[in-house]
Motif scaffolding. Structure first.
Motif, PDB file in Angstrom:
ATOM      1  N   CYS A  63      -2.437   6.218   4.662  1.00  0.00           N
ATOM      2  CA  CYS A  63      -2.546   5.435   3.567  1.00  0.00           C
ATOM      3  C   CYS A  63      -3.093   6.006   2.455  1.00  0.00           C
ATOM      4  O   CYS A  63      -4.169   6.740   2.524  1.00  0.00           O
ATOM      5  CB  CYS A  63      -3.298   4.027   3.828  1.00  0.00           C
ATOM      6  N   ARG A  88       0.815  -1.201   0.173  1.00  0.00           N
ATOM      7  CA  ARG A  88       0.010   0.066   0.032  1.00  0.00           C
ATOM      8  C   ARG A  88       0.906   1.189  -0.045  1.00  0.00           C
ATOM      9  O   ARG A  88       1.779   1.438   0.921  1.00  0.00           O
ATOM     10  CB  ARG A  88      -0.910  -0.010   1.261  1.00  0.00           C
ATOM     11  N   TRP A 116      -5.965   3.642   7.671  1.00  0.00           N
ATOM     12  CA  TRP A 116      -4.928   3.307   7.979  1.00  0.00           C
ATOM     13  C   TRP A 116      -3.926   4.493   8.215  1.00  0.00           C
ATOM     14  O   TRP A 116      -3.741   5.400   7.299  1.00  0.00           O
ATOM     15  CB  TRP A 116      -3.892   2.354   7.153  1.00  0.00           C
ATOM     16  N   HIS A 158      -6.563  -1.691   7.281  1.00  0.00           N
ATOM     17  CA  HIS A 158      -6.657  -0.979   5.916  1.00  0.00           C
ATOM     18  C   HIS A 158      -7.936  -1.384   5.279  1.00  0.00           C
ATOM     19  O   HIS A 158      -8.725  -2.603   5.504  1.00  0.00           O
ATOM     20  CB  HIS A 158      -5.713  -1.709   4.716  1.00  0.00           C
ATOM     21  N   LYS A 159      -8.716  -0.426   4.753  1.00  0.00           N
ATOM     22  CA  LYS A 159      -9.936  -0.672   3.730  1.00  0.00           C
ATOM     23  C   LYS A 159      -9.405  -0.657   2.166  1.00  0.00           C
ATOM     24  O   LYS A 159     -10.166  -1.355   1.404  1.00  0.00           O
ATOM     25  CB  LYS A 159     -10.985   0.401   4.081  1.00  0.00           C
ATOM     26  N   SER A 160      -8.345  -0.038   1.931  1.00  0.00           N
ATOM     27  CA  SER A 160      -7.877  -0.218   0.622  1.00  0.00           C
ATOM     28  C   SER A 160      -7.275  -1.443   0.143  1.00  0.00           C
ATOM     29  O   SER A 160      -7.070  -2.423   1.205  1.00  0.00           O
ATOM     30  CB  SER A 160      -6.618   0.704   0.491  1.00  0.00           C
ATOM     31  N   CYS A 169      -8.945   5.554   3.326  1.00  0.00           N
ATOM     32  CA  CYS A 169      -8.419   4.277   3.983  1.00  0.00           C
ATOM     33  C   CYS A 169      -8.176   4.835   5.337  1.00  0.00           C
ATOM     34  O   CYS A 169      -7.418   5.748   5.515  1.00  0.00           O
ATOM     35  CB  CYS A 169      -7.131   3.739   3.230  1.00  0.00           C
TER      36      CYS A 169
HETATM   37 ZN   LIG Z   1      -4.912   1.319   3.145  1.00  0.00          ZN
END
Ligand SMILES: [Zn+2]
Length: 286
Positions: free
Chosen positions: A38, A22, A50, A72-74, A48
């Motif tokens: 992030c 990432r 993070w 993370h959501k990414s 995201c």
């Molecule tokens: Zn992320």
């Protein structure tokens, strides 16, 4: 977690995000605090969550992580701006030292496999150049420490022959490296104590910033295996440098006119080899 400087902290974050696949961005970066977020794609303007934030500890020189949102959501990506040519150059410095002609296509494949990132060919050319600078930089530094190296060899292995020839340079007024001969005492006693009186001599080109040539003498041990003995770094392979090498070698092996008939020297019959200067029985290989 504590870090000694912001540089150490940033380097750690960078390595971590490369592993995580990432990209991150430093949204705050001064000498008191660093915040990294992030930049990974989540979709529909979502960001995201993070992030990591470290700040200086009051009254100390260390930096401490104060906030860390680790989820993370990414998604993972093969595009990561944190993998710069500098990062790649440093990471592959040792490989490029051994294999400076690594083809760009193979290099690209390795970076994709090992760092999980796609980089452009231009970036890889840059990375190679930067790695080269790092490698040659250490060459320059190491030549600068040759006196110390010779001293350490004499101290740690008494009886070794370490001869450096560095005449004064008229232009700089400083000694300039010309040639270096090394025959370690332990190797010497091993050869004289247990090997036949056969010596193979050869030269090869050195790579790196200064080039030059390496002359070596190799014996045969009781198991019929190679027994490297003395080596010598010179600027060029010629009659003068070969004579210098062989003269020192003869002294180290106690070869005199009285006993030279017992010795066999083998070489590859280079024109520059000073056969006529050697009062030795020479066998030459075709
Ligand atoms: Zn992320």
């Amino acid at each position: 977690m504590l870090f000694s400087t912001t540089e150490v902290f940033k380097a750690t974050v960078r390595q971590y995000t490369i592993k995580q696949q990432r990209p991150v961005k430093l949204v705050k970066n001064d000498n008191r605090r660093v915040r990294a977020k992030c930049m990974g794609v989540v979709g529909d303007d979502m960001k995201c969550p993070w992030e990591v934030y470290a700040a200086k500890v009051m009254g100390e020189s260390t930096y401490q992580v104060r906030t860390y949102r680790s989820k993370h959501k990414s998604g993972k990506t093969y595009t990561n701006r944190n993998v710069t040519s500098t990062v790649i150059g440093k990471r592959y410095m040792d490989d490029l030292r051994v294999n400076p002609r690594m083809p760009i296509t193979a290099f690209k494949e390795r970076v994709r496999k090992e760092l999980k990132v796609d980089v452009s060919r231009t970036q890889l050319y840059k990375a190679k150049r930067k790695a080269g600078k790092l490698i040659y930089g250490t060459d320059v530094e190491q030549y600068g420490r040759l006196w110390d190296y010779c001293e350490e060899l004499r101290r740690s292995n008494p009886g070794s022959t370490v001869v450096m020839d560095a005449p004064m340079d008229d232009q700089t007024g400083q000694p300039k490296f010309n040639r270096l001969y090394i025959f370690l005492a332990a190797v010497k006693s091993g050869f004289l104590g247990g090997c036949r009186k056969i010596v193979g001599v050869d030269g090869c080109h050195l790579k790196g910033e200064y080039c030059g040539q390496l002359l070596t003498a190799v014996g045969v041990d009781p198991n019929n295996a190679m027994y490297p003995m003395a080596w010598c770094v010179v600027q060029n392979e010629n009659k003068d440098t070969w004579s210098w090498f062989i003269t020192l070698l003869k002294m180290d092996l106690n070869i005199t006119e009285a006993n030279e008939h017992e010795w066999t020297f083998i070489n590859d019959r280079q024109k520059v080899f000073p056969i006529q200067n050697l009062h030795l029985l020479m066998y030459t290989l075709a």
